[in-house]
Design an enzyme around this catalytic site. Structure first.
Site, PDB file in Angstrom:
ATOM      1  N   LYS A   1       0.814  -1.221   0.000  1.00 37.49           N
ATOM      2  CA  LYS A   1       0.000   0.000   0.000  1.00 37.49           C
ATOM      3  C   LYS A   1       0.847   1.270   0.000  1.00 37.49           C
ATOM      4  O   LYS A   1       2.033   1.258   0.271  1.00 37.49           O
ATOM      5  CB  LYS A   1      -0.987  -0.033   1.170  1.00 37.49           C
ATOM      6  CG  LYS A   1      -2.115  -1.034   0.866  1.00 37.49           C
ATOM      7  CD  LYS A   1      -3.240  -1.021   1.858  1.00 37.49           C
ATOM      8  CE  LYS A   1      -4.332  -2.003   1.375  1.00 37.49           C
ATOM      9  NZ  LYS A   1      -5.361  -2.216   2.377  1.00 37.49           N
TER      10      LYS A   1
ATOM     11  N   ARG B   1      -3.257 -10.204   5.164  1.00 29.45           N
ATOM     12  CA  ARG B   1      -3.643 -10.257   3.748  1.00 29.45           C
ATOM     13  C   ARG B   1      -2.459  -9.764   2.918  1.00 29.45           C
ATOM     14  O   ARG B   1      -1.983  -8.654   3.102  1.00 29.45           O
ATOM     15  CB  ARG B   1      -4.865  -9.357   3.550  1.00 29.45           C
ATOM     16  CG  ARG B   1      -5.489  -9.385   2.169  1.00 29.45           C
ATOM     17  CD  ARG B   1      -6.724  -8.478   2.142  1.00 29.45           C
ATOM     18  NE  ARG B   1      -7.376  -8.508   0.840  1.00 29.45           N
ATOM     19  CZ  ARG B   1      -7.009  -7.759  -0.183  1.00 29.45           C
ATOM     20  NH1 ARG B   1      -5.989  -6.921  -0.082  1.00 29.45           N
ATOM     21  NH2 ARG B   1      -7.661  -7.843  -1.337  1.00 29.45           N
TER      22      ARG B   1
HETATM   23  N1  HH2 Z   1      -7.365  -3.953   1.022  1.00 28.32           N
HETATM   24  C1  HH2 Z   1      -7.702  -4.022  -0.283  1.00 28.32           C
HETATM   25  C2  HH2 Z   1      -8.791  -4.806  -0.684  1.00 28.32           C
HETATM   26  N2  HH2 Z   1      -9.489  -5.538   0.203  1.00 28.32           N
HETATM   27  N3  HH2 Z   1      -9.851  -6.256   2.424  1.00 28.32           N
HETATM   28  C3  HH2 Z   1      -9.531  -6.216   3.718  1.00 28.32           C
HETATM   29  N4  HH2 Z   1     -10.210  -6.952   4.617  1.00 28.32           N
HETATM   30  N5  HH2 Z   1      -8.491  -5.433   4.169  1.00 28.32           N
HETATM   31  C4  HH2 Z   1      -7.746  -4.665   3.328  1.00 28.32           C
HETATM   32  O1  HH2 Z   1      -6.826  -3.955   3.808  1.00 28.32           O
HETATM   33  C5  HH2 Z   1      -8.069  -4.691   1.939  1.00 28.32           C
HETATM   34  C6  HH2 Z   1      -9.149  -5.509   1.521  1.00 28.32           C
HETATM   35  C7  HH2 Z   1      -6.919  -3.261  -1.284  1.00 28.32           C
HETATM   36  O2  HH2 Z   1      -5.878  -4.042  -1.845  1.00 28.32           O
HETATM   37  P1  HH2 Z   1      -5.964  -4.796  -3.256  1.00 28.32           P
HETATM   38  O3  HH2 Z   1      -7.052  -5.809  -3.253  1.00 28.32           O
HETATM   39  O4  HH2 Z   1      -4.636  -5.342  -3.598  1.00 28.32           O
HETATM   40  O5  HH2 Z   1      -6.234  -3.641  -4.291  1.00 28.32           O
HETATM   41  P2  HH2 Z   1      -7.502  -3.201  -5.146  1.00 28.32           P
HETATM   42  O6  HH2 Z   1      -8.545  -2.762  -4.184  1.00 28.32           O
HETATM   43  O7  HH2 Z   1      -6.976  -2.119  -6.033  1.00 28.32           O
HETATM   44  O8  HH2 Z   1      -7.995  -4.395  -5.918  1.00 28.32           O
END
Ligand code: HH2
Length: 289
Positions: free
Chosen positions: A221, A255
């Site tokens: 992040k 995660r």
């Molecule tokens: N962060 C993201 C998405 N889902 N769920 C939980 N529980 N906690 C988090 O910190 C979290 C999450 C964002 O990361 P990512 O899925 O890699 O990115 P994007 O939202 O661009 O798909």
């Protein structure tokens, strides 16, 4: 503590890693790479082999400014992947969504955990989660993905995140979701400045007062960009340090996009944390130095 994810156990007796799989064109770190179901399956198999305890599949990016996706589009992206993963892998599959119709379709296709960055606040989401009977992760977010990073503001970020999660826990219980089925997540990067993220990690143990397993998602992040000056592809070392600090304070699930390295960091921090605490079954020979 073992969660029953639609018949598949997720054992959080020791801290574990949730592997991230985004079937989106626009996720901030892996967008476009796993849109084809065959690529998604190969990635999930690799993460399972690296030691992921659960695979979190998302079909709508929640990065700041991401374009919203309709439920129909989310379902079309998710279903072939969730079906393939749940039939080929023994692990629980989590679905990263806030929409009740997507939750129903994904659990129908074999998903066993709902991961909702909106903490079941969309209309119908609480009822769908109660009816589906799978565990739920409630995440804190200030604002909406489109605008959440414009000017996040808190008096006391740690207390406000904890109180929000306590309120959502109470709402779940009132809707018929047993507390034993719920995880909580402070939502790093969701309506938070770098300073807010650092404070939340520094005081993560305050969330243990909620009595539920804590999930943390810091992987790659922007806080690592701000604190370390690293681009997305160079944030692994920061992510491992963050994972260790989270587990040190009691996080149950980390995660991550970088499963193999994170599994080692999590196991290491957990081993140090458990040092001197007698093992449940006793015994176990020490390895010489
Ligand atoms: N962060 C993201 C998405 N889902 N769920 C939980 N529980 N906690 C988090 O910190 C979290 C999450 C964002 O990361 P990512 O899925 O890699 O990115 P994007 O939202 O661009 O798909």
């Amino acid at each position: 503590m073992i969660l029953d994810c639609a018949g598949r156990p997720l054992d959080l007796g020791t801290p574990r890693v949730m592997g991230v799989l985004n079937v989106t064109p626009d996720s901030f770190s892996d967008g476009g790479r796993y849109l084809a179901p065959a690529a998604a399956l190969a990635r999930a198999e690799a993460m399972a082999a690296e030691g992921a305890a659960v695979i979190d599949v998302g079909a709508e990016s929640t990065r700041p400014g991401a374009a919203p996706v309709s439920a129909a589009e989310e379902i079309a992206r998710l279903l072939p992947v969730v079906e393939a993963l749940s039939s080929r892998l023994p692990l629980p599959i989590s679905v990263d969504t806030g929409k009740p119709e997507v939750m129903r379709a994904a659990v129908g296709a074999g998903a066993g955990l709902i991961n909702d960055v909106r903490a079941l606040r969309l209309p119908g989401a609480l009822g769908a989660a109660a009816e589906l009977g799978v565990p739920v992760c409630l995440m804190h977010m200030q604002g909406e993905p489109g605008t959440m990073q414009a000017a996040p503001r808190y008096g006391d970020v740690v207390a406000e995140v904890r109180d929000f999660l306590a309120q959502r826990l109470a709402a779940c219980v009132a809707a018929g979701i047993p507390e034993a089925r719920i995880l909580v997540d402070p939502g790093f990067g969701f309506g938070k400045t770098a300073a807010h993220n650092l404070l939340l990690l520094r005081h993560l143990d305050a969330l243990r007062a909620l009595g539920r397993p804590v999930l943390v998602g810091l992987s790659r992040k922007s806080v690592f960009g701000e604190v370390l000056g690293r681009p997305v592809g160079e944030r692994l070392a920061g992510g491992l340090a963050a994972a260790a600090l989270a587990v040190w304070q009691g996080a149950a699930l980390v995660r991550s996009h970088d499963v193999a390295a994170t599994v080692d960091a999590v196991r290491w921090a957990a081993a140090v944390r458990a040092a001197g605490v007698p093992p449940a079954g006793g015994g176990g020979g020490a390895e010489p130095l």
